[in-house]
Motif scaffolding. Structure first.
Motif, PDB file in Angstrom:
ATOM      1  N   LEU A 271      34.673  59.484  28.242  1.00 49.68           N
ATOM      2  CA  LEU A 271      35.273  60.154  27.093  1.00 49.68           C
ATOM      3  C   LEU A 271      34.191  60.893  26.312  1.00 49.68           C
ATOM      4  N   LYS A 272      34.422  62.185  26.062  1.00 51.50           N
ATOM      5  CA  LYS A 272      33.472  62.957  25.261  1.00 51.50           C
ATOM      6  C   LYS A 272      34.215  63.597  24.099  1.00 51.50           C
ATOM      7  N   ILE A 273      33.748  63.291  22.891  1.00 55.36           N
ATOM      8  CA  ILE A 273      34.307  63.882  21.675  1.00 55.36           C
ATOM      9  C   ILE A 273      33.187  64.661  21.007  1.00 55.36           C
ATOM     10  N   GLN A 274      33.322  65.977  21.016  1.00 57.03           N
ATOM     11  CA  GLN A 274      32.257  66.839  20.520  1.00 57.03           C
ATOM     12  C   GLN A 274      32.667  67.548  19.234  1.00 57.03           C
ATOM     13  N   HIS A 275      32.036  67.157  18.127  1.00 53.37           N
ATOM     14  CA  HIS A 275      32.226  67.858  16.862  1.00 53.37           C
ATOM     15  C   HIS A 275      31.356  69.116  16.854  1.00 53.37           C
ATOM     16  N   ALA A 276      31.408  69.843  15.775  1.00 54.23           N
ATOM     17  CA  ALA A 276      30.713  71.126  15.692  1.00 54.23           C
ATOM     18  C   ALA A 276      29.200  70.980  15.812  1.00 54.23           C
ATOM     19  N   LEU A 277      28.592  72.003  16.405  1.00 57.00           N
ATOM     20  CA  LEU A 277      27.137  72.120  16.447  1.00 57.00           C
ATOM     21  C   LEU A 277      26.746  73.377  15.669  1.00 57.00           C
ATOM     22  N   ARG A 278      25.563  73.378  15.110  1.00 57.91           N
ATOM     23  CA  ARG A 278      25.108  74.517  14.311  1.00 57.91           C
ATOM     24  C   ARG A 278      24.006  75.274  15.036  1.00 57.91           C
ATOM     25  N   ALA A 279      24.139  76.605  15.078  1.00 56.33           N
ATOM     26  CA  ALA A 279      23.165  77.453  15.771  1.00 56.33           C
ATOM     27  C   ALA A 279      22.282  78.172  14.761  1.00 56.33           C
ATOM     28  N   PHE A 280      21.278  77.495  14.254  1.00 58.34           N
ATOM     29  CA  PHE A 280      20.383  78.092  13.273  1.00 58.34           C
ATOM     30  C   PHE A 280      19.174  78.765  13.922  1.00 58.34           C
ATOM     31  N   THR A 281      18.817  78.309  15.125  1.00 59.37           N
ATOM     32  CA  THR A 281      17.639  78.852  15.804  1.00 59.37           C
ATOM     33  C   THR A 281      17.977  79.178  17.252  1.00 59.37           C
ATOM     34  N   ALA A 282      17.024  79.843  17.925  1.00 60.32           N
ATOM     35  CA  ALA A 282      17.204  80.168  19.344  1.00 60.32           C
ATOM     36  C   ALA A 282      17.296  78.883  20.169  1.00 60.32           C
ATOM     37  N   LYS A 283      16.544  77.889  19.753  1.00 64.50           N
ATOM     38  CA  LYS A 283      16.585  76.604  20.447  1.00 64.50           C
ATOM     39  C   LYS A 283      17.961  75.965  20.303  1.00 64.50           C
ATOM     40  N   ASP A 284      18.559  76.093  19.108  1.00 61.02           N
ATOM     41  CA  ASP A 284      19.909  75.557  18.874  1.00 61.02           C
ATOM     42  C   ASP A 284      20.926  76.247  19.779  1.00 61.02           C
ATOM     43  N   ARG A 285      20.822  77.572  19.900  1.00 62.02           N
ATOM     44  CA  ARG A 285      21.775  78.318  20.729  1.00 62.02           C
ATOM     45  C   ARG A 285      21.654  77.918  22.195  1.00 62.02           C
ATOM     46  N   LYS A 286      20.426  77.681  22.627  1.00 60.34           N
ATOM     47  CA  LYS A 286      20.213  77.240  24.004  1.00 60.34           C
ATOM     48  C   LYS A 286      20.829  75.863  24.229  1.00 60.34           C
ATOM     49  N   ALA A 287      20.664  74.967  23.232  1.00 59.32           N
ATOM     50  CA  ALA A 287      21.223  73.615  23.333  1.00 59.32           C
ATOM     51  C   ALA A 287      22.749  73.653  23.376  1.00 59.32           C
ATOM     52  N   ILE A 288      23.344  74.579  22.627  1.00 62.30           N
ATOM     53  CA  ILE A 288      24.799  74.699  22.609  1.00 62.30           C
ATOM     54  C   ILE A 288      25.327  75.130  23.974  1.00 62.30           C
ATOM     55  N   LYS A 289      24.629  76.084  24.621  1.00 64.04           N
ATOM     56  CA  LYS A 289      25.039  76.520  25.957  1.00 64.04           C
ATOM     57  C   LYS A 289      24.974  75.359  26.949  1.00 64.04           C
ATOM     58  N   LEU A 290      23.917  74.550  26.850  1.00 69.53           N
ATOM     59  CA  LEU A 290      23.788  73.383  27.729  1.00 69.53           C
ATOM     60  C   LEU A 290      24.895  72.368  27.449  1.00 69.53           C
ATOM     61  N   THR A 291      25.208  72.173  26.160  1.00 66.92           N
ATOM     62  CA  THR A 291      26.262  71.233  25.779  1.00 66.92           C
ATOM     63  C   THR A 291      27.605  71.670  26.340  1.00 66.92           C
ATOM     64  N   ALA A 292      27.893  72.969  26.265  1.00 68.41           N
ATOM     65  CA  ALA A 292      29.171  73.505  26.757  1.00 68.41           C
ATOM     66  C   ALA A 292      29.364  73.213  28.237  1.00 68.41           C
ATOM     67  N   GLN A 293      28.259  73.146  28.974  1.00 69.26           N
ATOM     68  CA  GLN A 293      28.344  72.901  30.421  1.00 69.26           C
ATOM     69  C   GLN A 293      28.717  71.463  30.751  1.00 69.26           C
ATOM     70  N   ASN A 294      28.694  70.583  29.747  1.00 72.08           N
ATOM     71  CA  ASN A 294      29.078  69.182  29.976  1.00 72.08           C
ATOM     72  C   ASN A 294      30.594  68.988  29.962  1.00 72.08           C
ATOM     73  N   TYR A 295      31.341  70.024  29.636  1.00 73.31           N
ATOM     74  CA  TYR A 295      32.789  69.901  29.485  1.00 73.31           C
ATOM     75  C   TYR A 295      33.523  70.668  30.579  1.00 73.31           C
ATOM     76  N   PRO A 296      34.754  70.222  30.901  1.00 72.73           N
ATOM     77  CA  PRO A 296      35.526  70.898  31.958  1.00 72.73           C
ATOM     78  C   PRO A 296      35.770  72.364  31.611  1.00 72.73           C
ATOM     79  N   GLU A 297      35.796  73.207  32.634  1.00 78.61           N
ATOM     80  CA  GLU A 297      36.093  74.622  32.411  1.00 78.61           C
ATOM     81  C   GLU A 297      37.559  74.782  32.025  1.00 78.61           C
ATOM     82  N   THR A 298      37.833  75.780  31.173  1.00 72.30           N
ATOM     83  CA  THR A 298      39.197  76.010  30.714  1.00 72.30           C
ATOM     84  C   THR A 298      39.428  77.496  30.474  1.00 72.30           C
TER      85      THR A 298
END
Length: 505
Positions: free
Chosen positions: A341-368
């Protein structure tokens, strides 16, 4: 069929368990909440572990509270690590609010004010039911991994445990362990060398320094008696509601070594105590580990391996582990891959590193086809989350942006008076808060050393006495009468013999 209708069917088909379930809220599409498109988590899959992630202030703690109180109503006990100190309110009814009513009207759920049966526990100075474990119960392998010692040092720790078992020395707290280590290279050096081989003082010194480091984080309060019986975590009240066991950990945020020591000890004890359960209609116990990064930060490879092994194996005991943290990347991949079970609340993209982390996080979830996952991760509001669960056959459910229901219990902490009353009324308080200090390895070895010293002093005194007696006898035998000394002297004898010689002539 419109896209909205297709999505409604997509969600309701994907989240329609046949048995009991936890209702998280209603699915959202393009900012609209679809009333009665409820996102449900099958109760029987709750032991497949999970993750609750999101930036600070996005509602992770309240999501944890929602799940815990619903599990309680289904008769499933839980254990909550309350590091921020904001979970005790689950013991009191929600005061209600018009915004809560508005939210539940959107979701299509009736809001009922309820409280859960709660036990307040602690492993530190804070008030609560004391959770302790003896060093002996902890075991040499786990202790070695927590201390991050070398292979040679781990071998010495195993020898110490064996010595204590062989000699019936209770190894209860860290003072006991330190005393045996000192004894092994001190007064008991010959005894150890004869039975178990030579033990290096440099190795025991290194282990002692590691133990002192652990002590400085407060571990002395955790190790000792009375040991906490993990079966007391699966109690239910008279109405069949599972107890919510809240461990107050607000004062150990800067002591990760103590936190990981406690967690691994608890998980190991649960795994060794609980019987195999396999797939059943509901789990035996669910544990929520808030600020989970405290376990993994600075953990050795051996420690991470131990955690990963426990996560993989403990599911068969009917135990579910839920890690609560800011970002999924806080969790090692080997553990993350085990979370159903994965419950993902909002993430904040304040830096380039944050945006990269968000893209990686998105890949942990099923495609839709209904969401741009990376984009929606940054646009979720408070109390909204992306959810991906497992259905009753273990298949991933559709990804659903969800407007979460509100907790039915208080979303605020109990007052000091309320906490004190709750602790005082618990039947576990008298059982575990009694101070016990029975004779253990430290006292037994100290007595042994003192007896050996007394015996050594007696032997030394006896030898001194015998030596003095011998010396006295020797002096007496050589102290002759002066006249006798003259009569027996060589010169006197020669004189007498000379006189006798002349007389005979």
């Amino acid at each position: 069929m419109s896209q909205k209708d297709e999505f409604f069917k997509y969600i309701t088909d994907g989240y329609s368990p046949k048995g009991d379930a936890i209702i998280m809220g209603a699915a959202m599409l393009d900012g609209e909440t679809l009333t009665n498109a409820h996102v449900k988590i099958p109760l029987k899959t709750m032991n497949r572990h999970g993750l609750i992630a999101g930036a600070t202030g996005t509602g992770k703690t309240k999501t944890l509270q929602i799940i815990a109180e619903q599990l309680s109503q289904q008769g499933v006990p839980t254990l909550l690590m309350d590091i921020k100190g904001d979970l005790s309110g689950i013991a009191a009814e929600s005061p209600g609010h018009e915004k809560i009513d508005e939210r539940h009207e959107k979701i299509g759920l009736y809001f009922k004010k309820r409280k859960s049966p709660v036990e307040i526990m602690t492993i530190s100075e804070q008030d609560g039911i004391k959770m302790r474990a003896t060093v002996s119960e902890f075991g040499p392998v786990l202790l070695s991994r927590i201390l991050d010692v070398t292979e040679t040092q781990a071998g010495i720790i195993s020898v110490v445990f064996k010595y204590c078992d062989d000699n019936k020395l209770p190894l209860l707290d860290l003072d006991d362990l330190k005393k045996v280590l000192q004894y092994a290279t001190g007064a008991g050096k010959e005894e150890f060398q004869k039975e178990y081989g030579r033990i290096s003082t440099s190795s025991t010194g290194a282990i002692l320094r590691k133990l002192i480091e652990l002590e400085q984080q407060g571990a002395q309060r955790f190790f000792g008696e009375r040991s906490f019986d993990v079966k007391d975590l699966v109690r239910k009240d008279r109405d069949g509601n599972g107890y919510v066991n809240v461990i107050r950990l607000t004062d150990i945020q800067d002591r990760p070594k103590l936190f990981s020591t406690f967690m691994l000890s608890l998980l190991a004890e649960i795994y060794s105590t609980f019987p195999e359960q396999g797939d059943s209609d509901k789990p035996e116990l669910i544990l929520f580990i808030d600020e989970a990064h405290l376990i993994f930060d600075n953990a050795s490879k051996a420690l991470l391996s131990q955690i990963e092994s426990i996560v993989k194996l403990i599911r068969s005991k009917g135990i579910g582990l839920y890690f609560v943290t800011q970002n999924p990347t806080d969790i090692p991949e080997g553990v993350l891959s085990q979370l159903g079970l994965k419950i993902q609340h909002a993430l904040r993209a304040f830096t380039a590193k944050d945006r990269k982390a968000i893209k990686l996080t998105a890949q942990n979830y099923p495609e839709t086809d209904y969401y741009n996952t990376a984009e929606i991760l940054t646009s979720l509001g408070i109390g909204e989350a992306l959810i991906s669960a497992l259905d009753e056959k273990g298949r991933p459910s559709p990804l659903a942006a969800t407007l979460l229901r509100a907790p039915e219990s208080r979303m605020d902490v109990l007052s000091d008076r309320e906490l004190s009353d709750l602790i005082a009324d618990s039947e576990l308080t008298d059982k575990y808060n009694e101070e016990i200090d029975r004779e253990s390895a430290e006292e037994i070895l100290q007595k042994k050393i003192e007896e050996a010293n007394e015996e050594e002093i007696k032997e030394k005194a006896a030898k001194e006495k015998a030596k003095a007696r011998k010396s006295s006898t020797s002096r007496t035998s050589t102290r002759q009468n002066p006249i006798l000394k003259v009569l027996t002297s060589a010169s006197f004898i020669r004189g007498v013999m000379g006189i006798l010689g002349k007389a005979l002539k």
